[in-house]
Design an enzyme around this catalytic site. Structure first.
Site, PDB file in Angstrom:
ATOM      1  N   GLU A 181     -11.254  18.290 -11.594  1.00 36.85           N
ATOM      2  CA  GLU A 181     -11.845  17.235 -10.764  1.00 36.85           C
ATOM      3  C   GLU A 181     -13.251  16.891 -11.236  1.00 36.85           C
ATOM      4  OE1 GLU A 181     -10.074  15.491  -8.734  1.00 36.85           O
ATOM      5  OE2 GLU A 181      -8.371  16.840  -9.057  1.00 36.85           O
ATOM      6  N   GLY A 206       0.822  -1.198   0.000  1.00 34.94           N
ATOM      7  CA  GLY A 206       0.000   0.000   0.000  1.00 34.94           C
ATOM      8  C   GLY A 206       0.850   1.240   0.000  1.00 34.94           C
ATOM      9  N   ASP A 243      -2.011  12.206 -13.998  1.00 34.66           N
ATOM     10  CA  ASP A 243      -3.014  11.432 -14.736  1.00 34.66           C
ATOM     11  C   ASP A 243      -2.415  10.810 -15.990  1.00 34.66           C
ATOM     12  OD1 ASP A 243      -4.887  12.267 -12.863  1.00 34.66           O
ATOM     13  OD2 ASP A 243      -5.447  14.029 -14.038  1.00 34.66           O
TER      14      ASP A 243
END
Length: 641
Positions: free
Chosen positions: A478, A263, A549
């Site tokens: 967003e 993680g 992204d």
């Protein structure tokens, strides 16, 4: 002194086969030049305690024989070898703890053993794991095996009497030196302390080692918030299984006692391991692959020896938990260059052997690895008997993060809705929540008043210093992500305009499936690119804020083609994606075509849902954070608010 003279000396020495020890009749220590050191005396006494009556008689007669001595740990090998050489002066000694540069090579060891025996000399091997490290010839022809144990009360009394010339009085707790290394036991016998202080030193060292890595403020699993299935289910199952093993109702081999926690940083991998150790009431040995390379010289032998020492420490304190952080520091051998393979291969193979429960006794040892990059692990690490599985730790949702805040705040803000506060920072980790609680409490203390909810909110969602234009760009970006996720049928948990680290905002959505098809992967990539597409379509140009992204979408599409058989080829390629993209022009061109094609789809989607994007963006600028339900309500009204 010749071996015959030594044998004669031993024949005149009174040794009680019952295990008692008479300092006046002991000639062993006097064979050294001058007074024996603590280390010499300790090694000699422990070896003497392990001798069987039959072996004592063979030594006294001066017989020729072969002997295997099993040491409690790698750090005992050299001292015990020295004690064995003083016991049988002309013996051929073989020592190897897995990292010895001077270990006899297999092709020469057999000849050396044969020559020693033919000359009437003994052959002795010393190792913490003889079956793994000592020459096969020596194991085959061994006449006797000794297992040397850490010193018990009787041995400690002998050592003290020989060093100080007087008795060590008082009760010695059973197992007072168990789990301590050889140097740690020696360190307890300081010349300026009395008998009771030596015992107190040993008890203190053992207690400190048993507490290592398991601080008093570590919560138990019952108290520990923020962990959901499958990590919590595994941990609770482990606790139940270990209890059954302790009650002799379950064999250790039936317990899933080794996993890798994966993680992002701050998700609580180390804390979960510590909580398991606290719940089980076992010591924890905490290490990392990085520590193996930095605690010593960093050469091949040093790295191997450091790894061995940690496993030895865990084995000596069983039942115990061994926690290995930065597990991806052990490289995937498929990605090694021919030059790097020569250096890395012995290390990787050695660690695999240490982990291998089939060849190395692992009963009573829980092994937990941790990594931020599970994709970088060598596949040989993840198999039953080594690490049974990888369990991901994702950032908790708002409800779980609220519980983490409650734990760290204690009774403060008892009536506050901490879940609502946690919703202000989607994607945050338990480590973040601990930091918020500490910072807010410190702020209130500096103001000399009780903690208030505004103190906490000021830390979780600090005032935004971006310009109106920068906030608009971030909000449009967003909102584009949100629209694309919802259009694909994915549940959006939360979207935030609160800047955190390198992120100007954050959108959290659930992945669609564990085994995505190519169209699923394309839809995920579309959602990644939709933020940039929204900027371009609604603001006339894109900003550099989409760099993360673009990196994620590029990697996702490249893995689909190069590894998952979801492109033009079924060939699986194990090299790092960055390496493949840099070296394979055809793959690079194919991924570029995928990006352009999917980006065009993202632009079309934004044109169709333009009004919904604007509504979500406006609401984000007003409130800074929206729930998934609020964002979905805006999407249901695509022609305006």
């Amino acid at each position: 002194m010749s071996r015959k003279k030594l044998a004669a000396t031993l024949r005149s020495t009174t040794i009680d086969d019952s295990g008692s020890y008479d300092a006046e009749s002991d000639r062993f220590g006097n064979l050294l030049d001058g007074r024996p050191s603590t280390a010499d005396e300790l090694a000699k006494a422990c070896l003497d305690a392990a001798l069987t009556p039959r072996l004592r008689k063979r030594i006294q007669r001066g017989d020729t024989f072969t002997l295997i001595i099993k040491a409690p740990g790698a750090d005992w090998i050299a001292p015990l070898a020295g004690a064995a050489r003083r016991l049988i002066a002309d013996a051929e000694i073989f020592t190897d703890g897995g990292a010895s540069k001077n270990a006899k090579r297999p092709h020469t060891a057999g000849a050396d053993i044969a020559e020693a025996l033919s000359e009437g000399r003994c052959a002795i091997g010393v190792s913490q794991e003889p079956e793994r490290f000592l020459p096969a010839t020596l194991l085959t022809v061994a006449d006797a095996h000794l297992a040397v144990a850490p010193p018990d009360g009787a041995v400690l009394r002998r050592v003290f009497r020989n060093l100080r010339g007087r008795r060590l009085r008082g009760r010695i707790p059973p197992g007072v030196a168990d789990g301590l290394s050889f140097p740690e036991i020696v360190a307890a016998f300081r010349p300026d302390v009395g008998a009771m202080q030596i015992l107190e030193n040993l008890a203190s060292f053992a207690a400190a080692k048993a507490r290592a890595g398991a601080a008093k403020d570590t919560p138990s699993l019952d108290e520990l918030p923020g962990y959901e299935a499958p990590a919590r289910d595994w941990a609770l199952g482990l606790v139940a299984d270990v209890a059954a093993w302790r009650a002799r109702k379950l064999p250790w081999r039936a317990i899933a006692s080794s996993i890798v926690l994966s993680g992002p940083p701050g998700t609580g991998k180390t804390l979960l391991a510590r909580a398991i150790a606290r719940t089980l009431d076992v010591p924890i040995v905490s290490t990392s692959c990085g520590a193996w390379f930095t605690t010593r010289g960093g050469n091949l032998g040093d790295v191997i020896q450091a790894a061995q020492a940690d496993f030895d420490a865990a084995r000596a304190q069983r039942p115990t938990l061994l926690f290995i952080d930065e597990l991806d520091g052990i490289p995937d051998r498929r990605n090694l260059s021919s030059r790097g393979r020569d250096w890395w291969q012995p290390i990787v193979n050695f660690v695999l052997t240490l982990l291998d429960g089939a060849t190395t006794p692992r009963e009573g040892i829980i092994v937990i690895g941790a990594t931020n990059h599970p994709e970088a692990l060598d596949p040989a690490l993840i198999r039953p008997g080594r690490f049974d599985r990888i369990i991901p730790l994702a950032p908790p949702d708002a409800a779980a993060l609220g519980r983490v805040l409650r734990y760290h705040l204690g009774a403060a803000l008892a009536d506050a809705d901490l879940e609502a506060v946690a919703r202000l920072a989607p994607g945050s980790t338990p480590a973040d929540a601990a930091g918020w609680a500490k910072a807010a409490t410190s702020s209130a203390r500096a103001a000399e008043r009780a903690l208030e909810i505004d103190d906490l909110i000021a830390v979780v969602a600090p005032k935004d210093n971006r310009s109106r234009e920068e906030l608009q760009i971030a909000a449009i970006h967003e909102a584009g992500h949100v629209v694309a996720h919802l259009a694909a049928g994915r549940e959006v948990t939360q979207v935030s305009l609160i800047a955190r680290g390198e992120y100007g905002g954050r959108t959290i959505a659930h992945a669609p499936t564990i085994a995505p098809r190519r169209r699923d992967i394309d839809d995920i990539a579309l959602a990644m690119l939709a933020g940039r597409a929204a900027e371009q379509e609604l603001l006339g140009e894109a900003s550099a804020g989409a760099v993360g992204d673009l990196a994620q979408a590029t990697r996702l599409l490249a893995e689909a083609r190069a590894r998952q058989g979801l492109g033009d080829s079924l060939l699986h390629r194990g090299e790092p994606i960055e390496t493949l993209l840099a070296s394979d022009g055809a793959l690079r061109a194919a991924v570029e075509r995928d990006l352009v094609r999917i980006y065009d789809r993202a632009l079309d989607l934004i044109r169709e849902r333009r009004d919904a994007v604007l509504v979500i963006a406006d609401r984000l600028q007003e409130r800074r954070c929206l729930t998934g339900a609020e964002a979905e309500a805006a999407l249901l009204r695509p022609n305006g608010p």
